[in-house]
Design an enzyme around this catalytic site. Sequence first.
Site, PDB file in Angstrom:
ATOM      1  N   SER A 178      16.774   4.952  -8.951  1.00 29.88           N
ATOM      2  CA  SER A 178      15.162   5.060  -8.025  1.00 29.88           C
ATOM      3  C   SER A 178      15.932   4.065  -6.977  1.00 29.88           C
ATOM      4  O   SER A 178      16.573   4.149  -6.678  1.00 29.88           O
ATOM      5  CB  SER A 178      15.591   3.385  -9.348  1.00 29.88           C
ATOM      6  OG  SER A 178      14.672   2.053  -9.338  1.00 29.88           O
ATOM      7  N   TYR A 191      19.754  -3.580 -14.078  1.00 30.28           N
ATOM      8  CA  TYR A 191      19.051  -2.347 -14.020  1.00 30.28           C
ATOM      9  C   TYR A 191      19.115  -1.400 -12.544  1.00 30.28           C
ATOM     10  O   TYR A 191      19.546  -0.704 -12.548  1.00 30.28           O
ATOM     11  CB  TYR A 191      18.099  -2.046 -13.850  1.00 30.28           C
ATOM     12  CG  TYR A 191      16.905  -1.236 -13.829  1.00 30.28           C
ATOM     13  CD1 TYR A 191      16.688  -0.043 -15.145  1.00 30.28           C
ATOM     14  CD2 TYR A 191      15.938  -0.789 -12.279  1.00 30.28           C
ATOM     15  CE1 TYR A 191      15.666   0.574 -14.422  1.00 30.28           C
ATOM     16  CE2 TYR A 191      15.509   0.333 -12.240  1.00 30.28           C
ATOM     17  CZ  TYR A 191      15.500   1.553 -13.082  1.00 30.28           C
ATOM     18  OH  TYR A 191      15.056   2.547 -12.930  1.00 30.28           O
TER      19      TYR A 191
END
Length: 286
Positions: A178, A191
């Site tokens: 990401s 995350y």
Amino acid sequence: MSNYPEKFPAETQDHQPGTEAEMTPRPEYIKPDYRAAGKLQGKVALITGGDSGIGRAVAIHYATEGADVAIVYLDEDEDAKETQRLVQEAGRQCLLIKGDIRQSSFCKEAVERTASELNGLNILVNNAAVQYPQEDFEAIDEEQLQRTFQTNILSHFHFSSAAMKYLKEGDSIINTTSVTAYRSSPHLIDYSTTKGAIVTFTRSLSKNLAEKKIRVNGVAPGPVWTPLIVSSFDEEKIAKFGQDVPLGRAGQPSEVGPAYVFLASDDASYITGQIIHVNGGEIING
């Protein structure tokens, strides 16, 4: 060229990882003018989180390029069956494997089923993930921490290890990291930490497997319109989702899928240990 929305309705879902069938507007999984070239003809791919979002886009692109596909999902039966229908519509097989990737035994079972029922395994896409925003760092409790790490990074180890029995020269592993691994995310600390770990995992495993000529790469999406978004953020964040990148809008899964095709194909035969950034124009260093 598709006319992608710059703003989304302030809708939310109260269950992760979210359901694509309930989204408005629905994500675009493949561009209407996409032209396949048989780049993955005869290949077999296993995609975690393949029922919806980026995973669905990868599954449809792979099928369009000639691959049979197994998709692993948690409990989104309606989304999974729709993805299966779309893969079959493209003329390829689609195996649905339902279960919890936090369990190492399930990861191994999923790989074994894929290889047995689809006659091999050439491409592993570690894509499934969860995220639980917390503005207060101290609010990240043990349960959330374990769920995030077990789902987002430990599953990569389990699936990749199990796949080694089947992967051979020319095959590949592709991991979904990401943009948060590079620019940080103060409300997604656990995350973004797992996504940073995926970058390092990708680079390290690529060197480990280079002698076997098995390539390991990754894709780092920026803001992309998927079920994970509407099941993670509040109405205010969703209404502004993606507007802060240089291109001024969130991406669609259809704009991410071709990166996975490239990395799995012979076009990327001299590429390993690398990350493709599909993020709407954010400049990445590192």
